[in-house]
Design a protein around this motif. Structure first.
Motif, PDB file in Angstrom:
ATOM      1  N   ARG A  70      60.667-103.288 -47.641  1.00 38.71           N
ATOM      2  CA  ARG A  70      60.965-101.855 -47.224  1.00 38.71           C
ATOM      3  C   ARG A  70      61.954-102.750 -45.525  1.00 38.71           C
ATOM      4  O   ARG A  70      63.109-101.856 -45.086  1.00 38.71           O
ATOM      5  CB  ARG A  70      59.886-101.704 -46.999  1.00 38.71           C
ATOM      6  CG  ARG A  70      60.300-100.019 -46.486  1.00 38.71           C
ATOM      7  CD  ARG A  70      59.631 -99.164 -46.245  1.00 38.71           C
ATOM      8  NE  ARG A  70      59.888 -97.361 -45.866  1.00 38.71           N
ATOM      9  CZ  ARG A  70      60.658 -96.494 -46.797  1.00 38.71           C
ATOM     10  NH1 ARG A  70      60.290 -96.819 -48.199  1.00 38.71           N
ATOM     11  NH2 ARG A  70      60.591 -95.475 -46.882  1.00 38.71           N
ATOM     12  N   TRP A  71      60.880-103.234 -44.225  1.00 38.39           N
ATOM     13  CA  TRP A  71      61.256-103.525 -43.051  1.00 38.39           C
ATOM     14  C   TRP A  71      62.080-103.811 -42.500  1.00 38.39           C
ATOM     15  O   TRP A  71      63.547-103.648 -42.137  1.00 38.39           O
ATOM     16  CB  TRP A  71      59.868-102.898 -42.104  1.00 38.39           C
ATOM     17  CG  TRP A  71      60.293-103.790 -40.678  1.00 38.39           C
ATOM     18  CD1 TRP A  71      61.317-105.171 -40.347  1.00 38.39           C
ATOM     19  CD2 TRP A  71      60.826-102.355 -39.984  1.00 38.39           C
ATOM     20  NE1 TRP A  71      61.340-104.811 -38.596  1.00 38.39           N
ATOM     21  CE2 TRP A  71      60.490-103.637 -38.466  1.00 38.39           C
ATOM     22  CE3 TRP A  71      60.628-101.446 -39.973  1.00 38.39           C
ATOM     23  CZ2 TRP A  71      61.085-102.690 -37.930  1.00 38.39           C
ATOM     24  CZ3 TRP A  71      61.148-101.490 -38.637  1.00 38.39           C
ATOM     25  CH2 TRP A  71      61.356-101.622 -37.087  1.00 38.39           C
ATOM     26  N   ARG A  74      65.743-102.956 -45.643  1.00 40.00           N
ATOM     27  CA  ARG A  74      66.262-102.223 -45.716  1.00 40.00           C
ATOM     28  C   ARG A  74      67.180-101.080 -44.271  1.00 40.00           C
ATOM     29  O   ARG A  74      67.482-100.785 -43.900  1.00 40.00           O
ATOM     30  CB  ARG A  74      65.490-100.944 -47.087  1.00 40.00           C
ATOM     31  CG  ARG A  74      65.597-101.311 -47.803  1.00 40.00           C
ATOM     32  CD  ARG A  74      65.102-100.283 -49.144  1.00 40.00           C
ATOM     33  NE  ARG A  74      65.007 -98.944 -48.564  1.00 40.00           N
ATOM     34  CZ  ARG A  74      64.173 -97.943 -48.997  1.00 40.00           C
ATOM     35  NH1 ARG A  74      62.986 -98.533 -48.950  1.00 40.00           N
ATOM     36  NH2 ARG A  74      64.916 -97.189 -48.444  1.00 40.00           N
ATOM     37  N   ASN A  75      64.898-101.123 -43.550  1.00 34.24           N
ATOM     38  CA  ASN A  75      65.545-100.683 -42.485  1.00 34.24           C
ATOM     39  C   ASN A  75      66.373-101.488 -40.791  1.00 34.24           C
ATOM     40  O   ASN A  75      67.445-101.079 -40.508  1.00 34.24           O
ATOM     41  CB  ASN A  75      64.391-100.658 -41.777  1.00 34.24           C
ATOM     42  CG  ASN A  75      64.054 -99.920 -40.216  1.00 34.24           C
ATOM     43  OD1 ASN A  75      64.761-100.366 -39.440  1.00 34.24           O
ATOM     44  ND2 ASN A  75      63.954 -98.085 -40.150  1.00 34.24           N
ATOM     45  N   ARG A  76      65.721-102.969 -40.640  1.00 38.04           N
ATOM     46  CA  ARG A  76      67.064-103.076 -39.858  1.00 38.04           C
ATOM     47  C   ARG A  76      67.619-104.071 -40.269  1.00 38.04           C
ATOM     48  O   ARG A  76      68.794-103.707 -40.001  1.00 38.04           O
ATOM     49  CB  ARG A  76      65.791-105.392 -39.445  1.00 38.04           C
ATOM     50  CG  ARG A  76      64.386-104.708 -39.484  1.00 38.04           C
ATOM     51  CD  ARG A  76      64.631-103.292 -38.123  1.00 38.04           C
ATOM     52  NE  ARG A  76      65.405-103.796 -36.598  1.00 38.04           N
ATOM     53  CZ  ARG A  76      65.652-103.566 -35.602  1.00 38.04           C
ATOM     54  NH1 ARG A  76      65.431-102.539 -35.865  1.00 38.04           N
ATOM     55  NH2 ARG A  76      66.824-103.847 -34.897  1.00 38.04           N
ATOM     56  N   ASP A  80      68.880 -98.569 -42.237  1.00 33.44           N
ATOM     57  CA  ASP A  80      68.766 -97.465 -42.939  1.00 33.44           C
ATOM     58  C   ASP A  80      67.165 -96.709 -41.913  1.00 33.44           C
ATOM     59  O   ASP A  80      65.737 -97.332 -42.603  1.00 33.44           O
ATOM     60  CB  ASP A  80      67.858 -97.864 -44.819  1.00 33.44           C
ATOM     61  CG  ASP A  80      67.297 -96.348 -45.728  1.00 33.44           C
ATOM     62  OD1 ASP A  80      67.002 -95.373 -44.690  1.00 33.44           O
ATOM     63  OD2 ASP A  80      67.596 -95.978 -46.654  1.00 33.44           O
ATOM     64  N   THR A  81      67.365 -95.883 -41.509  1.00 36.04           N
ATOM     65  CA  THR A  81      66.735 -95.560 -40.456  1.00 36.04           C
ATOM     66  C   THR A  81      65.389 -94.672 -41.873  1.00 36.04           C
ATOM     67  O   THR A  81      64.500 -93.674 -41.303  1.00 36.04           O
ATOM     68  CB  THR A  81      67.456 -94.303 -39.077  1.00 36.04           C
ATOM     69  OG1 THR A  81      67.725 -93.288 -39.874  1.00 36.04           O
ATOM     70  CG2 THR A  81      67.716 -95.576 -38.367  1.00 36.04           C
ATOM     71  N   ALA A  83      63.846 -95.805 -43.853  1.00 36.71           N
ATOM     72  CA  ALA A  83      62.614 -96.484 -44.419  1.00 36.71           C
ATOM     73  C   ALA A  83      62.130 -96.873 -43.810  1.00 36.71           C
ATOM     74  O   ALA A  83      61.365 -98.136 -42.674  1.00 36.71           O
ATOM     75  CB  ALA A  83      63.524 -97.914 -45.348  1.00 36.71           C
ATOM     76  N   VAL A  84      60.815 -95.997 -43.460  1.00 33.66           N
ATOM     77  CA  VAL A  84      60.106 -95.963 -42.295  1.00 33.66           C
ATOM     78  C   VAL A  84      58.932 -96.612 -42.807  1.00 33.66           C
ATOM     79  O   VAL A  84      58.969 -96.837 -44.014  1.00 33.66           O
ATOM     80  CB  VAL A  84      59.634 -94.742 -41.317  1.00 33.66           C
ATOM     81  CG1 VAL A  84      60.835 -94.073 -41.012  1.00 33.66           C
ATOM     82  CG2 VAL A  84      59.157 -93.607 -42.332  1.00 33.66           C
TER      83      VAL A  84
END
Length: 173
Positions: A70-71, A74-76, A80-81, A83-84
């Motif tokens: 996820r991190w 998706r996030n980095r 996608d902020t 995706a915490v």
């Protein structure tokens, strides 16, 4: 009926493929290796912390690698902020490892599978040279994410080998 982690076919690698296909295949091999180490175990066995020198469990590894999928994808990379973190917060920075519940194993495996699919979708059709900012402000690429994730899985699959053997004596590749 008691839920048990499903059996997994690990498969192999393409003999000759382009770089993107090869990186995805090697990462998928490691993803399936983690699941192979868990196959046939129930929630209690997956959540067991059988080694006195560590608080690691197979369920914790599944949760941790769901967080990593996820991190990094998706996030980095995907920016996608929303995706915490799934399991960790300020109060429980190691919640992925520390808060695994045997009764939640099936849901955690479903979350892991969903995060892998979302990671694949985020990377699909994207250039390995596509850049994004790392935590320290440096520039990273999708290629770096694949290599980092392969390294992350390889390290934790070594842990999974030891944990599985300690849980029920099963050894193997």
């Amino acid at each position: 009926m008691i839920w048990t982690a499903p059996e997994v076919e690990r498969g192999g690698f393409p003999a000759a493929a382009d770089e993107s296909t090869s990186l995805e295949a090697f990462l998928d091999f490691h993803r399936r290796t983690l699941l192979l180490k868990c196959a046939g175990l129930n929630g209690e066995q997956l959540a067991a912390k059988p080694l006195p020198s560590t608080s690691l469990s197979l369920l914790g590894l599944v949760r941790h690698l769901a967080e990593n999928e996820r991190w990094w994808f998706r996030n980095r990379f995907g920016k996608d902020t929303s995706a915490v973190d799934l399991y960790c917060d300020e109060e429980h920075p190691d919640g992925d490892f520390d808060l695994g519940d045997p009764d939640g194993a099936e849901a955690d495996f479903a979350t892991y599978a969903r995060e892998v699919e979302l990671a694949r979708a985020t990377a699909a059709g994207r250039s390995l040279d596509e850049e994004f900012s790392g935590r320290d402000g440096g520039t990273l690429t999708l290629r770096w994410v694949y290599l980092h994730m392969i390294e992350e899985y390889a390290r934790h699959n070594g842990h999974a080998d030891l944990l599985r053997e300690a849980v029920d004596g099963t050894t193997g590749e």
